[in-house]
Design a protein around this motif. Structure first.
Motif, mmCIF file in Angstrom:
data_model
loop_
_atom_site.group_PDB
_atom_site.id
_atom_site.type_symbol
_atom_site.label_atom_id
_atom_site.label_comp_id
_atom_site.label_asym_id
_atom_site.label_seq_id
_atom_site.Cartn_x
_atom_site.Cartn_y
_atom_site.Cartn_z
ATOM 1 N N THR A 1 0.797 -1.124 -0.020
ATOM 2 C CA THR A 1 -0.023 0.208 -0.024
ATOM 3 C C THR A 1 0.834 1.230 0.043
ATOM 4 N N TRP A 2 2.105 1.175 0.047
ATOM 5 C CA TRP A 2 3.060 2.320 0.153
ATOM 6 C C TRP A 2 2.848 2.923 -1.564
ATOM 7 N N LYS A 3 3.275 4.128 -1.495
ATOM 8 C CA LYS A 3 3.152 4.842 -3.048
ATOM 9 C C LYS A 3 4.237 5.834 -3.016
ATOM 10 N N THR A 4 4.743 6.007 -4.247
ATOM 11 C CA THR A 4 5.538 7.334 -4.285
ATOM 12 C C THR A 4 5.081 8.405 -4.429
ATOM 13 N N ASP A 5 5.900 9.484 -4.673
ATOM 14 C CA ASP A 5 5.318 10.981 -4.608
ATOM 15 C C ASP A 5 4.331 11.030 -5.821
ATOM 16 N N ASP A 6 4.498 10.416 -6.936
ATOM 17 C CA ASP A 6 3.561 10.776 -7.957
ATOM 18 C C ASP A 6 2.626 9.529 -7.909
ATOM 19 N N ARG A 7 2.335 9.228 -6.740
ATOM 20 C CA ARG A 7 1.025 8.074 -6.422
ATOM 21 C C ARG A 7 1.067 7.009 -7.139
ATOM 22 N N LYS A 8 2.340 6.425 -7.302
ATOM 23 C CA LYS A 8 2.339 5.074 -8.079
ATOM 24 C C LYS A 8 2.805 4.102 -6.684
ATOM 25 N N PRO A 9 1.766 2.941 -6.975
ATOM 26 C CA PRO A 9 1.858 2.108 -5.768
ATOM 27 C C PRO A 9 3.151 1.307 -6.067
ATOM 28 N N ILE A 10 3.685 0.932 -4.735
ATOM 29 C CA ILE A 10 4.792 -0.105 -4.798
ATOM 30 C C ILE A 10 4.467 -1.341 -4.352
ATOM 31 N N SER A 11 4.295 -2.118 -5.271
ATOM 32 C CA SER A 11 3.612 -3.656 -5.157
ATOM 33 C C SER A 11 4.239 -4.513 -4.101
ATOM 34 N N ASP A 12 5.663 -4.321 -4.338
ATOM 35 C CA ASP A 12 6.595 -5.130 -3.124
ATOM 36 C C ASP A 12 6.841 -4.483 -1.998
ATOM 37 N N SER A 13 6.173 -3.502 -1.468
ATOM 38 C CA SER A 13 6.427 -2.634 -0.356
ATOM 39 C C SER A 13 6.092 -3.750 0.990
ATOM 40 N N PRO A 14 6.538 -3.730 2.130
ATOM 41 C CA PRO A 14 6.419 -4.621 3.179
ATOM 42 C C PRO A 14 4.987 -3.989 3.934
ATOM 43 N N ALA A 15 4.457 -4.726 4.783
ATOM 44 C CA ALA A 15 3.477 -4.482 5.856
ATOM 45 C C ALA A 15 4.491 -3.858 7.098
ATOM 46 N N THR A 16 4.078 -2.623 7.405
ATOM 47 C CA THR A 16 4.736 -2.051 8.622
ATOM 48 C C THR A 16 3.644 -1.773 9.902
ATOM 49 N N ASN A 17 4.198 -2.141 10.844
ATOM 50 C CA ASN A 17 3.275 -1.994 12.037
ATOM 51 C C ASN A 17 3.825 -0.889 12.969
ATOM 52 N N LEU A 18 2.788 -0.214 13.277
ATOM 53 C CA LEU A 18 3.086 1.081 14.362
ATOM 54 C C LEU A 18 2.401 0.601 15.545
ATOM 55 N N ASN A 19 2.644 -0.636 16.181
ATOM 56 C CA ASN A 19 2.030 -0.966 17.693
ATOM 57 C C ASN A 19 3.113 -0.825 18.605
ATOM 58 N N SER A 20 2.872 -0.025 19.513
ATOM 59 C CA SER A 20 3.749 0.628 20.603
ATOM 60 C C SER A 20 2.901 1.077 21.876
ATOM 61 N N LEU A 21 3.480 1.286 23.065
ATOM 62 C CA LEU A 21 3.006 1.970 24.133
ATOM 63 C C LEU A 21 2.978 3.368 23.503
ATOM 64 N N ALA A 22 1.806 4.116 24.007
ATOM 65 C CA ALA A 22 1.574 5.600 23.718
ATOM 66 C C ALA A 22 1.429 6.238 25.015
ATOM 67 N N VAL A 23 1.814 7.428 25.101
ATOM 68 C CA VAL A 23 1.758 8.449 26.076
ATOM 69 C C VAL A 23 1.224 9.629 25.783
ATOM 70 N N ARG A 24 0.114 10.176 26.088
ATOM 71 C CA ARG A 24 -0.402 11.628 25.690
ATOM 72 C C ARG A 24 -0.492 12.511 26.877
ATOM 73 N N THR A 25 0.179 13.762 26.913
ATOM 74 C CA THR A 25 0.054 14.934 27.833
ATOM 75 C C THR A 25 -0.636 15.818 27.369
ATOM 76 N N MET A 26 -1.450 16.425 28.262
ATOM 77 C CA MET A 26 -2.319 17.708 27.725
ATOM 78 C C MET A 26 -2.504 18.668 28.734
ATOM 79 N N ILE A 27 -2.281 20.153 28.202
ATOM 80 C CA ILE A 27 -2.658 21.127 29.198
ATOM 81 C C ILE A 27 -3.944 21.760 28.368
ATOM 82 N N TYR A 28 -4.859 21.844 29.245
ATOM 83 C CA TYR A 28 -6.279 22.323 28.420
ATOM 84 C C TYR A 28 -6.605 23.351 29.325
ATOM 85 N N PHE A 29 -7.971 24.077 28.643
ATOM 86 C CA PHE A 29 -8.449 25.186 29.054
ATOM 87 C C PHE A 29 -9.956 24.886 28.997
ATOM 88 N N GLY A 30 -10.698 24.912 29.942
ATOM 89 C CA GLY A 30 -11.983 24.515 30.116
ATOM 90 C C GLY A 30 -12.586 23.872 31.332
#
Length: 305
Positions: free
Chosen positions: A275-304
């Motif tokens: 599913t990866w594509k080049t900058d001219d929108r051509k698909p790269i058919s042999d591109s591998p799957a890429t996982n973004l599974n990881s611990l995630a921490v969000r910090t926020m300062i809010y008004f309300g």
């Protein structure tokens, strides 16, 4: 007289401490909302994602030879976040942010004689290597790589009030994201490995004498080197993904209209194979799957509220 004094003291005590006790507990009618700056930390080494190992050196001509450990870890995404109670203790909100990390290195130029016309460097073939020279400005190119992650989505959570101004909630962030990889590359067919071919330049019978020998090296040095570094440009490979991030959050209201939130969860996302594509929108058919599974921490300062 003594009993009257004791009664008076009791009445005063109730009036003094009753409001303070009331401040400790949430009111029966629960409402609130806020918006503010949010920073997400993804505890993953982005330079070691599937397929990204080619940013390093994995063979004679495959790979860019970059030190992927130099990418920021944890990966930081800066953005905005908002939330609002809709009914009972249910809360809806949204998040959007973008983050990037950049590494760069000047590599050697390697010319090799393609005597067998295979198109690839093979052990034993004649080659010359030209190291970067800071004094003469050797034409070795700068190899650069930049990883960018854009993430957005809606949040749904259920709130557990603890004390007035302090609450615990559990929820999930769901949405879409975009993963981009920008590197220095030469133009050509959008094969995945070709996107990482840096430093090696094929030399064949460039001087027209029907032989592939040292004379071709000399010809390239004199006539081709001035254009080698300018025929490469920064191009982009992008992919989109669906993102799910369940989390637990703690919210502390320390001023009337200002507070902080801390969310800890686990990010679940995958870029599909091919599913990866080049900058001219051509698909790269042999591109591998890429996982973004990881611990995630969000910090926020809010008004309300």
């Amino acid at each position: 007289m003594g009993s009257m004094n004791r009664m008076l003291i009791l009445i005063v005590t109730i009036h003094v401490f009753a409001p303070a006790q009331d401040d400790l507990y949430m009111p029966e009618s629960f409402y609130g909302g806020g918006v503010g700056f949010s920073r997400m930390f993804l505890f993953t080494k982005v330079g070691q994602l599937e397929g990204f190992e080619l940013l390093g050196s994995v063979g004679d001509t495959a790979g860019l030879g970059l030190d992927t450990e130099e990418f920021t870890s944890p990966f930081v995404i800066n953005g905005g976040e908002g939330f609002s109670n809709v009914t009972g203790r249910w809360r809806l909100g949204g998040y959007a942010g973008v983050g990037s990390s950049f590494i760069s290195e000047k590599q050697s130029i390697i010319l090799f004689l393609d005597a067998d016309s295979s198109g690839d460097y093979e052990a034993g073939e004649e080659r010359r290597e030209y190291d970067p020279d800071p004094q003469t400005g050797n034409l070795a190119p700068d190899i650069q790589a930049k990883i960018m992650i854009l993430m957005s989505g809606a949040t749904v959570e259920y709130v557990f009030p603890l004390l007035r101004g302090l609450e615990l909630s559990t929820g999930v962030l769901m949405g879409v994201g975009r993963l981009s990889l920008n590197i220095t590359q030469s133009s050509g067919s959008p094969s995945w490995e070709e996107q990482f071919s840096g430093g090696y330049y094929l030399v064949n019978d460039v001087n027209g004498d029907t032989l592939v020998n040292q004379d071709d090296f000399d010809y390239v040095e004199a006539n081709v080197f001035p254009t080698i570094s300018t025929t490469r440009s920064m191009t982009s490979r992008t992919a989109t993904f669906f993102n799910v991030q369940p989390y637990l959050a703690v919210k502390l209201q320390f001023l009337d209209r200002m507070g902080i939130r801390l969310s800890v969860g686990f990010n679940l996302a995958q870029v599909g194979q091919g599913t990866w594509k080049t900058d001219d929108r051509k698909p790269i058919s042999d591109s591998p799957a890429t996982n973004l599974n990881s611990l995630a921490v969000r910090t926020m300062i809010y008004f309300g509220l």
